[in-house]
Design a protein around this motif. Sequence first.
Motif, PDB file in Angstrom:
ATOM      1  N   GLY A   1       1.148  -3.314  -7.640  1.00 31.76           N
ATOM      2  CA  GLY A   1       0.432  -2.435  -8.555  1.00 31.76           C
ATOM      3  C   GLY A   1       0.445  -1.010  -8.046  1.00 31.76           C
ATOM      4  O   GLY A   1       1.355  -0.585  -7.322  1.00 31.76           O
ATOM      5  N   LYS A   2      -0.565  -0.269  -8.409  1.00 36.58           N
ATOM      6  CA  LYS A   2      -0.687   1.124  -7.999  1.00 36.58           C
ATOM      7  C   LYS A   2      -0.849   1.210  -6.490  1.00 36.58           C
ATOM      8  O   LYS A   2      -1.567   0.420  -5.886  1.00 36.58           O
ATOM      9  CB  LYS A   2      -1.896   1.754  -8.689  1.00 36.58           C
TER      10      LYS A   2
ATOM     11  N   TYR B   1      -3.434  -3.523  -6.741  1.00 35.58           N
ATOM     12  CA  TYR B   1      -2.947  -2.397  -5.941  1.00 35.58           C
ATOM     13  C   TYR B   1      -1.954  -2.867  -4.883  1.00 35.58           C
ATOM     14  O   TYR B   1      -2.111  -3.939  -4.320  1.00 35.58           O
ATOM     15  CB  TYR B   1      -4.113  -1.680  -5.247  1.00 35.58           C
TER      16      TYR B   1
ATOM     17  N   LYS C   1       3.799   6.890  -6.208  1.00 36.25           N
ATOM     18  CA  LYS C   1       3.341   7.717  -7.324  1.00 36.25           C
ATOM     19  C   LYS C   1       1.821   7.767  -7.369  1.00 36.25           C
ATOM     20  O   LYS C   1       1.156   6.774  -7.628  1.00 36.25           O
ATOM     21  CB  LYS C   1       3.886   7.159  -8.639  1.00 36.25           C
ATOM     22  N   LYS C   2       1.267   8.935  -7.071  1.00 37.63           N
ATOM     23  CA  LYS C   2      -0.170   9.203  -7.141  1.00 37.63           C
ATOM     24  C   LYS C   2      -1.004   8.077  -6.510  1.00 37.63           C
ATOM     25  O   LYS C   2      -1.819   7.436  -7.171  1.00 37.63           O
ATOM     26  CB  LYS C   2      -0.593   9.414  -8.596  1.00 37.63           C
ATOM     27  N   PRO C   3      -0.825   7.828  -5.232  1.00 38.38           N
ATOM     28  CA  PRO C   3      -1.608   6.769  -4.601  1.00 38.38           C
ATOM     29  C   PRO C   3      -3.076   7.158  -4.452  1.00 38.38           C
ATOM     30  O   PRO C   3      -3.436   8.335  -4.460  1.00 38.38           O
ATOM     31  CB  PRO C   3      -0.952   6.629  -3.225  1.00 38.38           C
TER      32      PRO C   3
ATOM     33  N   GLU D   1      -4.047  10.525  -6.352  1.00 39.14           N
ATOM     34  CA  GLU D   1      -4.851  10.419  -7.567  1.00 39.14           C
ATOM     35  C   GLU D   1      -6.341  10.501  -7.261  1.00 39.14           C
ATOM     36  O   GLU D   1      -7.088  11.212  -7.925  1.00 39.14           O
ATOM     37  CB  GLU D   1      -4.566   9.106  -8.294  1.00 39.14           C
TER      38      GLU D   1
END
Length: 290
Positions: A37-38, A64, A103-105, A129
């Motif tokens: 995931g993120k 995540y 990307k924008k962790p 992020e």
Amino acid sequence: MKRIYSLPAIGLLLSFLLANLIANGQTHFTVNVTGKGKPMILIHGLYCTGEVWKETVAHYQDRYECHVVTLAGFGGNAPALSDHFMEDVKNDLVAYVKEKKLKKPVIMGHSMGGFLSFWTAASAPDLFEKVIAVDGLPFLSVLQSPGATGESMKPMAENMKAAMAKQTPEQIKSNQLRILASMISSSDRVAQVAEIASKADPATQAEVMYEMFTTDLRPQVAAIQSPVLLLGAWSAYKDYGATHDGSLAAYQAQVSNIKNAKVAINDTAKHFIFYDEPAWFFETVDGFLK
């Protein structure tokens, strides 16, 4: 057939290996990646390792991709010591995110890791992020000495550094068993973290403490563009006059230069909030992440 390398070839091989280490963010820390995931970067505190995030990873790994960091000189990792170690770690964290194309962790740190999270996000304002600090601050010293500056703290910090650097593993464990009792409610957890601490490089821990006591990030954190959550605890210091309102005000002052910062204070946890009050910890962090 036995292969013989010429000196130039050995030099090229060493350069390649060194470049590979730097490219993978391994110079000042190792990383264990779990979940999907993120991306979420997790940074431990002093004397600890990424092991302290075990339950946190279990909670988030289905949503995540958890990048769990363990610094050089912690938990048996080889030291990479310098007189600007924390800045080196911060720079490597920025490089790691960029080189892994994360990307924008989310970046989350406990104690020392919170300090590093603030510094890293301030140095690369567009990279993250959200930022979460679990009882970690931009400038620890003012909680103990109101009006302190990085310069004024140097004599005390130098004495502390000299004493810490001489400790044996047995001394570290003994001292941590005593100190952690004021930071963690569970005696089992105290024993667990003290055992981890005994494997730490004392010179690295000493340098980290020196840098944290003499580095004031409060002006720098104004550059942070991401939403910030600062979790605090104060119950361990009731006998010294600490109160909820006083602690809240002190923590809010630490992040007053950040345009989008929220402070949440727990009234029963000690320093290791995720161990003492896991339900509150996850509820508060989950709400912030949503």
